[in-house]
Motif scaffolding. Sequence first.
Motif, PDB file in Angstrom:
ATOM      1  N   GLU B  22       0.985  -1.306  -0.069  1.00  0.00           N
ATOM      2  CA  GLU B  22       0.005  -0.037   0.051  1.00  0.00           C
ATOM      3  C   GLU B  22       0.842   1.214   0.042  1.00  0.00           C
ATOM      4  O   GLU B  22       0.375   2.195  -0.447  1.00  0.00           O
ATOM      5  CB  GLU B  22      -0.988   0.004   1.291  1.00  0.00           C
ATOM      6  CG  GLU B  22      -2.159  -0.664   1.133  1.00  0.00           C
ATOM      7  CD  GLU B  22      -3.122  -0.261  -0.118  1.00  0.00           C
ATOM      8  OE1 GLU B  22      -3.186   0.704  -0.283  1.00  0.00           O
ATOM      9  OE2 GLU B  22      -3.576  -1.142  -0.867  1.00  0.00           O
ATOM     10  N   ALA B  23       2.130   1.153   0.371  1.00  0.00           N
ATOM     11  CA  ALA B  23       2.824   2.335   0.809  1.00  0.00           C
ATOM     12  C   ALA B  23       3.318   2.884  -0.651  1.00  0.00           C
ATOM     13  O   ALA B  23       3.580   4.071  -0.904  1.00  0.00           O
ATOM     14  CB  ALA B  23       4.040   2.051   1.336  1.00  0.00           C
ATOM     15  N   SER B  25       1.058   2.793  -3.147  1.00  0.00           N
ATOM     16  CA  SER B  25       0.068   3.235  -3.892  1.00  0.00           C
ATOM     17  C   SER B  25      -0.224   4.865  -3.953  1.00  0.00           C
ATOM     18  O   SER B  25       0.093   5.339  -2.972  1.00  0.00           O
ATOM     19  CB  SER B  25      -1.211   2.524  -3.542  1.00  0.00           C
ATOM     20  OG  SER B  25      -1.399   2.909  -2.231  1.00  0.00           O
ATOM     21  N   LYS B  26      -0.770   5.322  -4.961  1.00  0.00           N
ATOM     22  CA  LYS B  26      -0.949   6.892  -5.243  1.00  0.00           C
ATOM     23  C   LYS B  26      -2.251   6.981  -6.065  1.00  0.00           C
ATOM     24  O   LYS B  26      -2.607   6.144  -6.819  1.00  0.00           O
ATOM     25  CB  LYS B  26       0.243   7.423  -6.084  1.00  0.00           C
ATOM     26  CG  LYS B  26       1.715   7.629  -5.138  1.00  0.00           C
ATOM     27  CD  LYS B  26       2.384   8.370  -6.026  1.00  0.00           C
ATOM     28  CE  LYS B  26       3.624   8.363  -5.060  1.00  0.00           C
ATOM     29  NZ  LYS B  26       5.143   9.019  -6.048  1.00  0.00           N
ATOM     30  N   THR B  27      -2.756   8.089  -5.835  1.00  0.00           N
ATOM     31  CA  THR B  27      -4.071   8.474  -6.408  1.00  0.00           C
ATOM     32  C   THR B  27      -3.489   8.753  -7.874  1.00  0.00           C
ATOM     33  O   THR B  27      -2.706   9.455  -8.300  1.00  0.00           O
ATOM     34  CB  THR B  27      -4.306  10.000  -5.756  1.00  0.00           C
ATOM     35  OG1 THR B  27      -4.209   9.874  -4.238  1.00  0.00           O
ATOM     36  CG2 THR B  27      -5.905  10.101  -6.219  1.00  0.00           C
TER      37      THR B  27
END
Lengths: 200, 165
Positions: B22-23, B25-27
Amino acid sequence: MHDAASSPDIDLMRRTAAGDRDAFEALYRMHHATVYRFARLMTGSTTTAEDIVQEVFLALMRDASRYDPARASLTTYLYGSARHHTRRRLLRDRFLVRLEDQADLCLPAAAATAAEDLIRQRDVQHVRRAIVRLPARYREVIVLCDLQDVSYADAAHALGCAIGTVRSRLHRARHLLADKLLRGVACVDMARRPTVRCEV
Amino acid sequence: MKHSERSQERLARSLQMLAEIEAGSKTPSRVETAVMARWDAMQKRRVPSRTRRVARVATAMAAGITIFGALAWHNMTVRLKPDTTSTVRLKPDPTYTTVAVVGGPLMADEPLRVVRMRVARSVLGELGIPSPAQRGAAPAATVDIDVLVGEDGVARGVRVPISEL
């Protein structure tokens, strides 16, 4: 509550409240990923998380002048706002069934020749689903404290409860999650069993 | 190792793995585009044009004039209206006359209650009012008098009919 690292946030918020576009853009770039990750883990949906990011930052641009740095750091404030919008969204969509959720928790076993990354990917998907199926109050603390590395104090501030409550919820949430994962593994193991064929 | 410890350890590993994934992941960039478009739209609404500013000032002035006019009209009608308060002003009555002041002094604009009482004629004498009996006329046994009672319940005065004097 806020630390020295958040002082640029204060300046950016002040400028945002005054209508500075660059300041708002900088705030977005600094914090969008935090809000996005929180929303994605809470809802289990990428599209919903994107919507929540938009809603949180729209609220921020509307109410920038109302932000009080003495009460909480901007990150905590954004977590609180993201939580509010996530809850509202989940409440609104409670009668809808997402297509991804229709798959059963017991995933079919991977093929015997499956690569390590496939197993890893499947495990992650399993954990993600188990988290999404937790009650919201337990999901929040797992996402904040275990997955986002937020301190208990900040989590308590974002959730609007005492630190002791965060601790007890986290303890209970971990037990629930471990239980769900264990049941999931049992299902996977059942599926992995070799099929016995009867030869006639 | 206990079963619960094993499951907790497994959970910790799984969570760590998920956190690592998850670290990164970006919008998506389309979200940023949408948010900034909303910012621009909001700022455009916020900055008032010259016409809008003039209209706002004119509206404020019109509202002020309306309020002022309404207040002036209200004050004027209040002044013209007759006094309909519940205060009863005692008109001079030709059949009655106040002959005695008793109790405390009568204050200006003090609300009074009039209590009509039938008392023995001898009471008039006690109040220092000469009765017809004293003047030799045929006396009645009782006489109707008006007692003026102040707000504190103390009598301020007594009115006696002229016919009785």
